[in-house]
Design a protein around this motif. Structure first.
Motif, PDB file in Angstrom:
ATOM      1  N   ASP A  98     -64.542  51.285 -17.273  1.00 50.03           N
ATOM      2  CA  ASP A  98     -64.426  51.117 -15.818  1.00 50.03           C
ATOM      3  C   ASP A  98     -64.234  52.453 -15.100  1.00 50.03           C
ATOM      4  O   ASP A  98     -64.428  52.530 -13.884  1.00 50.03           O
ATOM      5  N   GLY A  99     -63.852  53.485 -15.865  1.00 48.44           N
ATOM      6  CA  GLY A  99     -63.596  54.785 -15.241  1.00 48.44           C
ATOM      7  C   GLY A  99     -64.534  55.877 -15.692  1.00 48.44           C
ATOM      8  O   GLY A  99     -64.343  57.039 -15.326  1.00 48.44           O
ATOM      9  N   LEU A 100     -65.541  55.525 -16.512  1.00 45.61           N
ATOM     10  CA  LEU A 100     -66.486  56.513 -17.029  1.00 45.61           C
ATOM     11  C   LEU A 100     -67.914  56.131 -16.685  1.00 45.61           C
ATOM     12  O   LEU A 100     -68.211  54.957 -16.450  1.00 45.61           O
ATOM     13  N   ARG A 101     -68.793  57.121 -16.672  1.00 44.01           N
ATOM     14  CA  ARG A 101     -70.235  56.880 -16.604  1.00 44.01           C
ATOM     15  C   ARG A 101     -70.738  56.866 -18.034  1.00 44.01           C
ATOM     16  O   ARG A 101     -70.865  57.927 -18.654  1.00 44.01           O
ATOM     17  N   MET A 102     -71.009  55.688 -18.579  1.00 37.47           N
ATOM     18  CA  MET A 102     -71.302  55.572 -20.002  1.00 37.47           C
ATOM     19  C   MET A 102     -72.635  56.208 -20.387  1.00 37.47           C
ATOM     20  O   MET A 102     -72.836  56.577 -21.537  1.00 37.47           O
ATOM     21  N   GLY A 103     -73.551  56.349 -19.433  1.00 39.94           N
ATOM     22  CA  GLY A 103     -74.844  56.958 -19.738  1.00 39.94           C
ATOM     23  C   GLY A 103     -74.897  58.456 -19.520  1.00 39.94           C
ATOM     24  O   GLY A 103     -75.948  59.081 -19.678  1.00 39.94           O
ATOM     25  N   VAL A 104     -73.752  59.044 -19.149  1.00 36.00           N
ATOM     26  CA  VAL A 104     -73.666  60.481 -18.883  1.00 36.00           C
ATOM     27  C   VAL A 104     -72.836  61.122 -19.991  1.00 36.00           C
ATOM     28  O   VAL A 104     -71.906  60.512 -20.513  1.00 36.00           O
ATOM     29  N   SER A 105     -73.167  62.347 -20.371  1.00 37.82           N
ATOM     30  CA  SER A 105     -72.452  63.031 -21.458  1.00 37.82           C
ATOM     31  C   SER A 105     -70.967  63.196 -21.135  1.00 37.82           C
ATOM     32  O   SER A 105     -70.544  63.080 -19.977  1.00 37.82           O
ATOM     33  N   ALA A 106     -70.198  63.494 -22.178  1.00 42.89           N
ATOM     34  CA  ALA A 106     -68.766  63.725 -21.989  1.00 42.89           C
ATOM     35  C   ALA A 106     -68.529  64.861 -20.992  1.00 42.89           C
ATOM     36  O   ALA A 106     -67.724  64.750 -20.062  1.00 42.89           O
ATOM     37  N   GLY A 107     -69.264  65.964 -21.177  1.00 45.98           N
ATOM     38  CA  GLY A 107     -69.127  67.084 -20.253  1.00 45.98           C
ATOM     39  C   GLY A 107     -69.557  66.726 -18.850  1.00 45.98           C
ATOM     40  O   GLY A 107     -68.947  67.153 -17.867  1.00 45.98           O
ATOM     41  N   GLY A 108     -70.618  65.912 -18.743  1.00 41.80           N
ATOM     42  CA  GLY A 108     -71.091  65.468 -17.440  1.00 41.80           C
ATOM     43  C   GLY A 108     -70.084  64.594 -16.725  1.00 41.80           C
ATOM     44  O   GLY A 108     -69.927  64.667 -15.502  1.00 41.80           O
ATOM     45  N   GLN A 155     -62.513  57.530 -25.704  1.00 41.47           N
ATOM     46  CA  GLN A 155     -62.977  57.178 -24.359  1.00 41.47           C
ATOM     47  C   GLN A 155     -61.831  57.261 -23.353  1.00 41.47           C
ATOM     48  O   GLN A 155     -62.008  57.761 -22.234  1.00 41.47           O
ATOM     49  N   GLN A 156     -60.654  56.794 -23.757  1.00 39.16           N
ATOM     50  CA  GLN A 156     -59.520  56.845 -22.840  1.00 39.16           C
ATOM     51  C   GLN A 156     -59.104  58.283 -22.570  1.00 39.16           C
ATOM     52  O   GLN A 156     -58.778  58.650 -21.438  1.00 39.16           O
ATOM     53  N   ARG A 157     -59.152  59.127 -23.594  1.00 38.76           N
ATOM     54  CA  ARG A 157     -58.805  60.539 -23.400  1.00 38.76           C
ATOM     55  C   ARG A 157     -59.838  61.228 -22.514  1.00 38.76           C
ATOM     56  O   ARG A 157     -59.488  62.080 -21.683  1.00 38.76           O
ATOM     57  N   LEU A 158     -61.101  60.854 -22.664  1.00 38.83           N
ATOM     58  CA  LEU A 158     -62.146  61.411 -21.799  1.00 38.83           C
ATOM     59  C   LEU A 158     -61.936  60.975 -20.355  1.00 38.83           C
ATOM     60  O   LEU A 158     -62.102  61.773 -19.424  1.00 38.83           O
ATOM     61  N   GLN A 159     -61.557  59.708 -20.156  1.00 42.91           N
ATOM     62  CA  GLN A 159     -61.281  59.242 -18.794  1.00 42.91           C
ATOM     63  C   GLN A 159     -60.135  60.040 -18.169  1.00 42.91           C
ATOM     64  O   GLN A 159     -60.170  60.381 -16.982  1.00 42.91           O
ATOM     65  N   ILE A 160     -59.132  60.360 -18.964  1.00 42.71           N
ATOM     66  CA  ILE A 160     -58.005  61.152 -18.467  1.00 42.71           C
ATOM     67  C   ILE A 160     -58.484  62.552 -18.072  1.00 42.71           C
ATOM     68  O   ILE A 160     -58.116  63.074 -17.011  1.00 42.71           O
ATOM     69  N   ALA A 161     -59.327  63.168 -18.905  1.00 42.87           N
ATOM     70  CA  ALA A 161     -59.865  64.493 -18.570  1.00 42.87           C
ATOM     71  C   ALA A 161     -60.660  64.445 -17.277  1.00 42.87           C
ATOM     72  O   ALA A 161     -60.530  65.329 -16.414  1.00 42.87           O
ATOM     73  N   ARG A 162     -61.503  63.435 -17.134  1.00 46.08           N
ATOM     74  CA  ARG A 162     -62.319  63.277 -15.918  1.00 46.08           C
ATOM     75  C   ARG A 162     -61.429  63.173 -14.686  1.00 46.08           C
ATOM     76  O   ARG A 162     -61.731  63.731 -13.628  1.00 46.08           O
TER      77      ARG A 162
END
Length: 256
Positions: A98-108, A155-162
């Motif tokens: 719900d907080g990430l763009r799943m089709g976009v790279s982690a860096g993106g 994924q949760q850690r990536l959402q936190i970074a974003r």
């Protein structure tokens, strides 16, 4: 000293049913507030009203903005509220998708939030993305991988970074460890606690897990039937609950 968030008489109803009512509290810079209660207690409704995702029927949510001082976010225009959500506010969802763009790279995913506040230099954006991936314990060689290839904890850690890359001052968290294995929860909580302290973040954490608020929250509000039935310092409320409902919540954990 001015509170970062000053909530006054907040109420939301769904017809005859109370979502939340007569909720008032202050949140100070660098403070973490936990909100607990069973399903249907009103804690998620309250969080949605505070974060601007749901319009309350009455009440004020006054945020101490950087440029204009205290402003009632309830009466803000939608563009103003969206900009606040990209800069000074962040929202960590229970479900990372719900907080990430799943089709976009982690860096993106991390870079998009920087671009939303005006960053345009590709090299600088990628450098900041790499820095933040490291801070949330994601290897640099995963920067071009898609979130769908990550585990739930990653994924949760990536959402936190974003969310944190733009240096927000207030973070809303909705069951941030929900659905994760116990070992993954512990690692994520340790990471969150470190980032909150390091960045001097204020946060509002909604959860049903008393262990989460014990670790993260300075103060605690207990909700039942849309109302705050008890509030105070976290350890004080959990170690010596005064309200019967809070006593039941604490005892149910002790009996597990």
């Amino acid at each position: 000293m001015t509170p970062l968030l000053d909530v006054r008489g907040l109420e939301k109803r769904y017809g005859a049913r109370i979502g939340c009512t007569d909720v008032s509290f202050d949140l100070w810079p660098g403070e973490v507030m936990g909100i607990v209660g069973e399903s249907g207690s009103g804690k998620s409704t309250l969080l949605s009203c505070l974060a601007g995702d749901l319009a309350p029927d009455r009440g004020e949510v006054i945020f101490d903005t950087r440029d204009r001082g205290p402003v009632d976010t309830v009466t803000m225009s939608e563009p103003e509220r969206r900009m606040l959500g990209r800069t000074d506010w962040a929202f960590v969802h229970q479900t990372p998708r719900d907080g990430l763009r799943m089709g976009v790279s982690a860096g993106g995913n991390v870079g998009e939030r920087l671009m939303a506040v005006g960053a345009r230099h590709y090299g600088e954006i990628r450098t900041q993305a790499l820095d933040w991936l490291g801070r949330v314990e994601i290897a640099a060689d995963r920067i071009d991988d898609r979130p769908r290839d990550f585990s739930g904890g990653m994924q949760q850690r990536l959402q936190i970074a974003r969310n944190l890359v733009t240096g927000p001052r207030l973070v809303f968290m909705d069951e941030p460890t929900g659905g994760l294995d116990v070992s993954v929860q512990a690692r994520l909580l340790d990471l969150l606690r470190g980032l909150v302290r390091e960045m001097g973040l204020s946060a509002i954490v909604v959860t049903h897990d008393l262990a989460v608020v014990r670790l993260l929250a300075d103060r605690l509000m207990v909700m039942q039937g849309g109302r705050v039935v008890e509030a105070g310092l976290t350890d004080q409320v959990l170690d010596d609950p005064q309200h019967g409902y809070t006593q039941l919540l604490v005892s149910s954990v002790l009996q597990v």
